[in-house]
Design a protein around this motif. Structure first.
Motif, PDB file in Angstrom:
ATOM      1  N   SER A  36     -24.367  11.707   4.311  1.00 12.32           N
ATOM      2  CA  SER A  36     -25.518  10.837   4.077  1.00 12.32           C
ATOM      3  C   SER A  36     -25.565  10.401   2.622  1.00 12.32           C
ATOM      4  O   SER A  36     -25.247  11.164   1.710  1.00 12.32           O
ATOM      5  CB  SER A  36     -26.810  11.572   4.424  1.00 12.32           C
ATOM      6  OG  SER A  36     -27.928  10.817   4.032  1.00 12.32           O
ATOM      7  N   TYR A  56     -33.810  12.107  13.135  1.00 10.62           N
ATOM      8  CA  TYR A  56     -32.636  12.717  12.503  1.00 10.62           C
ATOM      9  C   TYR A  56     -31.841  13.536  13.519  1.00 10.62           C
ATOM     10  O   TYR A  56     -30.627  13.409  13.606  1.00 10.62           O
ATOM     11  CB  TYR A  56     -33.058  13.608  11.330  1.00 10.62           C
ATOM     12  CG  TYR A  56     -31.888  14.312  10.705  1.00 10.62           C
ATOM     13  CD1 TYR A  56     -31.058  13.634   9.832  1.00 10.62           C
ATOM     14  CD2 TYR A  56     -31.586  15.626  11.020  1.00 10.62           C
ATOM     15  CE1 TYR A  56     -29.956  14.250   9.269  1.00 10.62           C
ATOM     16  CE2 TYR A  56     -30.492  16.248  10.469  1.00 10.62           C
ATOM     17  CZ  TYR A  56     -29.675  15.563   9.601  1.00 10.62           C
ATOM     18  OH  TYR A  56     -28.578  16.172   9.063  1.00 10.62           O
ATOM     19  N   TRP A  60     -29.649  10.045  14.343  1.00 13.77           N
ATOM     20  CA  TRP A  60     -28.830   9.822  13.158  1.00 13.77           C
ATOM     21  C   TRP A  60     -27.616  10.730  13.102  1.00 13.77           C
ATOM     22  O   TRP A  60     -26.507  10.286  12.838  1.00 13.77           O
ATOM     23  CB  TRP A  60     -29.668  10.010  11.876  1.00 13.77           C
ATOM     24  CG  TRP A  60     -28.908   9.617  10.659  1.00 13.77           C
ATOM     25  CD1 TRP A  60     -28.805   8.377  10.135  1.00 13.77           C
ATOM     26  CD2 TRP A  60     -28.099  10.463   9.843  1.00 13.77           C
ATOM     27  NE1 TRP A  60     -27.994   8.396   9.035  1.00 13.77           N
ATOM     28  CE2 TRP A  60     -27.553   9.661   8.839  1.00 13.77           C
ATOM     29  CE3 TRP A  60     -27.791  11.812   9.862  1.00 13.77           C
ATOM     30  CZ2 TRP A  60     -26.715  10.171   7.861  1.00 13.77           C
ATOM     31  CZ3 TRP A  60     -26.957  12.316   8.893  1.00 13.77           C
ATOM     32  CH2 TRP A  60     -26.430  11.491   7.914  1.00 13.77           C
TER      33      TRP A  60
END
Length: 135
Positions: A36, A56, A60
């Motif tokens: 990230s 998340y 993600w």
């Protein structure tokens, strides 16, 4: 009925703050290991918002493989998070809907969920972290 902050309830509130901190540490470490650009942003906002944490966890990180294995701190934080969530669920099921009662029951439920959480995190991450890449 007023909210009385007994020492046991204060310990429950401190434990809740600890689990929020552990959630931030785990998300920050996991986001950093997955490449990230802003892992600190994930680490700050994920514990504060269930929507950000859900995004998340469910969206993600799904398509991003880990670049390095989880370290000891990350596994310990993940254990605290899993035990905290499990303790929160168990504590809310066995205690009255009073916040003080839930804060007094939650540390006991957390302690009972800790061995199970340790086992789950150990199975998921592995003791040596050898299963992190190649998937």
């Amino acid at each position: 009925m007023s909210l009385q902050l007994t020492p046991v309830a204060a310990f429950g509130a401190a434990l809740f703050a600890f689990v929020l901190l552990a959630t931030g540490v785990w998300v920050n470490s996991d986001a950093r290991a997955r490449g990230s650009s802003y892992p600190a942003v994930w680490g700050v906002f994920a514990p504060l918002s269930g929507i950000v944490l859900g995004y998340y966890l469910l969206w993600w990180r799904r398509g991003r493989p880990r670049e390095r294995p989880p370290n000891r701190v990350e596994r310990a934080a993940a254990t605290a998070v899993v035990a905290g969530l499990g303790g929160l669920v168990v504590g809310s099921l066995v205690s009255p809907p009073d916040p003080t009662s839930q804060l007094t029951v939650w540390p006991v439920a957390f302690a009972c969920c800790l061995p199970v959480a340790y086992w789950v995190v150990r199975q998921r991450f592995g003791a040596s972290g050898s299963k992190y890449a190649g998937r």
